[in-house]
Design a protein around this motif. Structure first.
Motif, PDB file in Angstrom:
ATOM      1  N   PRO A  11       0.816  -1.263  -0.062  1.00 32.58           N
ATOM      2  CA  PRO A  11      -0.049  -0.095   0.101  1.00 32.58           C
ATOM      3  C   PRO A  11       1.038   1.392   0.119  1.00 32.58           C
ATOM      4  N   GLN A  14       1.938   2.024  -3.691  1.00 31.87           N
ATOM      5  CA  GLN A  14       0.760   2.578  -4.218  1.00 31.87           C
ATOM      6  C   GLN A  14       0.520   3.978  -3.808  1.00 31.87           C
ATOM      7  N   ALA A  37      -4.449   1.358  -2.573  1.00 30.39           N
ATOM      8  CA  ALA A  37      -3.553   1.377  -1.070  1.00 30.39           C
ATOM      9  C   ALA A  37      -4.700   1.336  -0.123  1.00 30.39           C
ATOM     10  N   ASN A  41      -5.162  -0.988   3.052  1.00 25.30           N
ATOM     11  CA  ASN A  41      -4.958  -0.466   4.227  1.00 25.30           C
ATOM     12  C   ASN A  41      -5.734   0.894   4.376  1.00 25.30           C
TER      13      ASN A  41
END
Length: 169
Positions: A11, A14, A37, A41
């Motif tokens: 994440p 990202q 992402a 998360n």
């Protein structure tokens, strides 16, 4: 360090890719990266704020407000998210709710002219004009070319019966 971040398609990677996309002006690409992402998360610090900024650029006010709200839930001290959420709520006419966020932003950075303007305008909208005028006058002194401040002051001065001041504004 960067190799480890990008190798795992994390994440965090990202978010970095999204920030790069946003910087290049590719808002749609940035939104895609931030959403990827956040799917992995949803409580990643800063990701909701960055996502909200991109949604603002796409004129998705409701989506931006939701993103800023999530960021403030994750990090109650995130000044920009708090201010942006307060401003969006104010512009929607949800002045009482906006006031709580704007007061929080003022506690975080009370000298910021954007906070003073938003708080002053909210007080005027809530007909707490006497509380809003000093804030708006401070903004006018700091940014004499800011037209919305002059407009808010004209409304406030009219309500207070200060017709000469309202006309000047």
């Amino acid at each position: 360090l960067m190799d480890r971040v990008f190798r795992d398609d994390s994440p965090e990677a990202q978010v970095l890719l999204g920030a790069m996309q946003a910087r290049q002006g590719n808002t749609a690409g940035a939104i895609e990266m931030y959403e990827k992402a956040l799917a992995a998360n949803p409580r990643m610090p800063l990701a909701n704020f960055l996502h909200g900024q991109c949604l603002l650029e796409k004129s998705d006010w409701a989506g931006a407000a939701a993103a800023f709200r999530r960021e403030v839930e994750i990090d109650p001290n995130h000044f920009e998210a708090t201010l942006m959420l307060g401003n969006l709520l104010r512009k929607e006419g949800r002045h009482e709710e906006a006031l709580s966020y704007l007061l929080r932003a003022a506690r975080q950075n009370g000298s910021d002219t954007a906070v003073k303007f938003a708080l002053g305008a909210t007080y005027v909208a809530l007909e707490r004009t006497a509380e809003g005028v000093p804030l708006l006058e401070e903004v006018r002194a700091a940014r004499p070319d800011h037209l919305p401040t002059h407009m808010q002051l004209a409304v406030a001065y009219t309500r207070l019966g200060r017709t000469e001041d309202a006309t000047r504004e």
